[in-house]
Design a protein around this motif. Structure first.
Motif, mmCIF file in Angstrom:
data_model
loop_
_atom_site.group_PDB
_atom_site.id
_atom_site.type_symbol
_atom_site.label_atom_id
_atom_site.label_comp_id
_atom_site.label_asym_id
_atom_site.label_seq_id
_atom_site.Cartn_x
_atom_site.Cartn_y
_atom_site.Cartn_z
ATOM 1 N N ALA A 13 -3.137 6.073 3.274
ATOM 2 C CA ALA A 13 -3.159 4.768 2.608
ATOM 3 C C ALA A 13 -2.541 3.698 3.520
ATOM 4 C CB ALA A 13 -2.394 4.842 1.277
ATOM 5 N N GLN A 15 0.949 3.859 -3.141
ATOM 6 C CA GLN A 15 0.570 5.251 -2.930
ATOM 7 C C GLN A 15 1.753 6.180 -3.218
ATOM 8 O OE1 GLN A 15 -2.584 6.239 -2.488
ATOM 9 N NE2 GLN A 15 -1.803 8.331 -2.769
ATOM 10 N N PRO A 58 -1.884 11.739 1.889
ATOM 11 C CA PRO A 58 -2.391 10.515 1.257
ATOM 12 C C PRO A 58 -1.514 9.283 1.496
ATOM 13 C CG PRO A 58 -1.690 12.132 -0.398
ATOM 14 C CD PRO A 58 -1.684 12.828 0.913
ATOM 15 N N ASN A 77 -7.447 15.081 -0.890
ATOM 16 C CA ASN A 77 -6.797 13.957 -1.585
ATOM 17 C C ASN A 77 -7.725 12.753 -1.550
ATOM 18 O OD1 ASN A 77 -5.944 11.914 0.571
ATOM 19 N ND2 ASN A 77 -5.040 13.782 1.408
ATOM 20 N N SER A 78 -7.398 11.755 -2.357
ATOM 21 C CA SER A 78 -8.322 10.644 -2.562
ATOM 22 C C SER A 78 -8.121 9.489 -1.578
ATOM 23 C CB SER A 78 -8.201 10.131 -4.000
ATOM 24 O OG SER A 78 -6.856 9.759 -4.250
ATOM 25 N N GLN A 79 -7.319 9.686 -0.529
ATOM 26 C CA GLN A 79 -7.156 8.647 0.500
ATOM 27 C C GLN A 79 -7.809 9.040 1.822
ATOM 28 O OE1 GLN A 79 -5.970 5.537 0.578
ATOM 29 N NE2 GLN A 79 -5.580 5.546 -1.619
ATOM 30 N N ARG A 116 -4.950 2.947 6.440
ATOM 31 C CA ARG A 116 -6.103 2.145 6.001
ATOM 32 C C ARG A 116 -5.714 0.675 5.927
ATOM 33 N NH1 ARG A 116 -8.130 3.736 0.505
ATOM 34 N NH2 ARG A 116 -9.808 2.336 1.106
ATOM 35 N N GLU A 117 -4.568 0.412 5.314
ATOM 36 C CA GLU A 117 -4.154 -0.980 5.162
ATOM 37 C C GLU A 117 -3.759 -1.579 6.521
ATOM 38 O OE1 GLU A 117 -4.812 -2.228 2.345
ATOM 39 O OE2 GLU A 117 -3.920 -4.239 2.512
ATOM 40 N N ALA A 170 0.837 -1.209 0.000
ATOM 41 C CA ALA A 170 0.000 0.000 0.000
ATOM 42 C C ALA A 170 0.871 1.259 0.000
ATOM 43 C CB ALA A 170 -0.923 -0.001 1.224
#
Ligand code: PLP
Length: 400
Positions: A293, A67, A289, A80-82, A296-297, A63
């Protein structure tokens, strides 16, 4: 280069704010770390519980790399998209409505303290400049000037004053002391459900529940610092779950990063985190981000690999086996899950020499508070690995 040469460089060019064991780690995988000479060690510290998921967990590293190839930093000036996905997943996992991301644990603690003060003034109605926050003896919450202002560890404070006002300290484990200290200006009580740096101190049963009741009754926010004891370390997602309470604010860090990249966060609800308006608080890297990321992982790995349940079961096993060791030096074995402290008697001559003997035999751990050896391996440890470690720990605790 030899281990000795690395150590010389470090001593020559680095500030000496740590006293590490002389093991120069070059790579790591799961529960194992390897030094520059190829020796292998079982890591029983797990970077103070930042690597609960194990070193270089393949999913977390993947991850991170993916990223890193896309976008690493936007600042919060842009979206941002995360980050939105991290917010949502944190909320779904923990049940808290909102979160606020930072980088280090200390920053998240500072954030929680700022939120509590602002909540005190804007919501509770405490007069300006009068907000009080109550903390505990023997606490650890980081190293900033405000945080050490409420430390009871002389060394953490010596030479660093003047200190931040507005903190009161009460005895850890004593709910009556909290009750007596609360005033109409008290905005929050900050507590570790299990004290980590303080020596893996588990408070008496019912303590947190009583504190939660006292806080509720007096309109005081209960803030639990779960930076070390949270995210599976204690055998629960959060150590406060042992007492069936629901703190108003929870601070996480360390293992939120999977040991890969610093990420921390404050979890709470709209009434409390809602006090922050644009411009009130921030961090250039907070919520970036790459960190999002990784976080999240790291959370997914905890759940998918059932590491919380594993910590509970293997921790109980590890503790019960440690208790069976008949050593003249051991005063007490305590802990929850894979968060374990072995307190030695004063006559044992300090925990450091035992940590050094363990390191020579392939187990890395670190003394906390002179007399406590902390055993907190990555939660991916297997029972066979615990058994192997127990053989060595037994030898060292008895023979030394
Ligand atoms: C480690 C720790 C902190 C501070 O985290 P840093 O990332 O080192 O700033 C705060 N609270 C507790 C309970 C900790 O164990």
């Amino acid at each position: 280069m030899l281990a000795k040469e690395y150590i010389e460089l470090e001593e020559k060019y680095g500030a000496h704010n740590y006293h590490p064991l002389d093991v120069v780690i070059d790579r790591a995988e799961g529960v194992w770390v390897y030094d520059v000479e190829g020796n292998k060690y079982l890591d029983c510290l797990a970077a103070y519980s930042a690597v609960n998921q194990g070193h270089c967990h393949p999913r977390i590293v993947k991850a991170l790399k993916e990223q890193a190839d896309k976008v690493t930093l936007t600042s919060r000036a842009f979206r941002n998209s995360q980050l939105p996905l991290l917010y949502k997943e944190l909320s779904e996992l923990t049940g808290y409505e909102l979160s606020l991301p930072m980088n280090s644990g200390a920053e998240a603690v500072e954030t929680a303290l700022k939120a509590a003060r602002k909540w005190g003034y804007k919501v509770k109605g405490v007069p300006e400049q009068k907000a009080e926050i109550i903390t505990c003896t023997n606490n650890f919450a980081g190293r900033t000037i405000s945080i050490i202002s409420f430390s009871t560890e002389e060394q953490y404070r010596d030479g660093f004053g003047p200190f931040t006002p507005g903190f009161k300290i009460v005895e850890y484990g004593n709910a009556k002391a909290l009750e007596n200290a609360v005033t109409s200006n008290t905005v929050a009580f900050l507590v570790e459900p299990i004290q980590g740096e303080g020596g893996v101190v588990v408070p008496p049963e019912g303590y947190l529940k009583s504190c939660a009741d006292i806080c509720r009754k007096n309109n005081v926010l209960l803030i639990t610092d779960e930076i070390q004891c949270g995210l599976g370390r204690s055998g629960k997602l959060f150590a406060f779950e042992y007492e069936n309470i629901r703190p108003d604010v929870v601070i996480i860090g360390k293992a939120l990063s999977g040991g890969c990249y610093p990420v921390s966060a404050v979890l709470s609800n709209k009434e409390i985190l809602g006090v922050f308006k644009p411009g009130d608080h921030g961090s250039t890297f907070g919520g970036n981000p790459l960190g999002a990321a990784v976080a999240r992982e790291s959370l997914k790995v905890l759940i998918d690999e059932k590491l919380i349940e594993k910590s509970f079961e293997l921790g109980n096993y590890f503790i019960s086996e440690l208790k069976k060791i008949q050593s003249p030096h051991v005063k007490e074995v305590r802990g929850k899950g894979l968060f374990i402290g072995v307190e030695l008697k004063k006559s044992a001559g300090g925990a450091r020499r035992f940590c050094e003997a363990l390191a020579q035999r392939g187990i890395l751990c670190k003394e906390t508070h002179e007399n406590v050896i902390r055993f907190a391996p990555p939660l991916v440890i297997k029972k066979e690995e615990i058994d192997w470690a127990l053989g060595i720990i037994k030898e060292v605790l008895i023979k030394y």
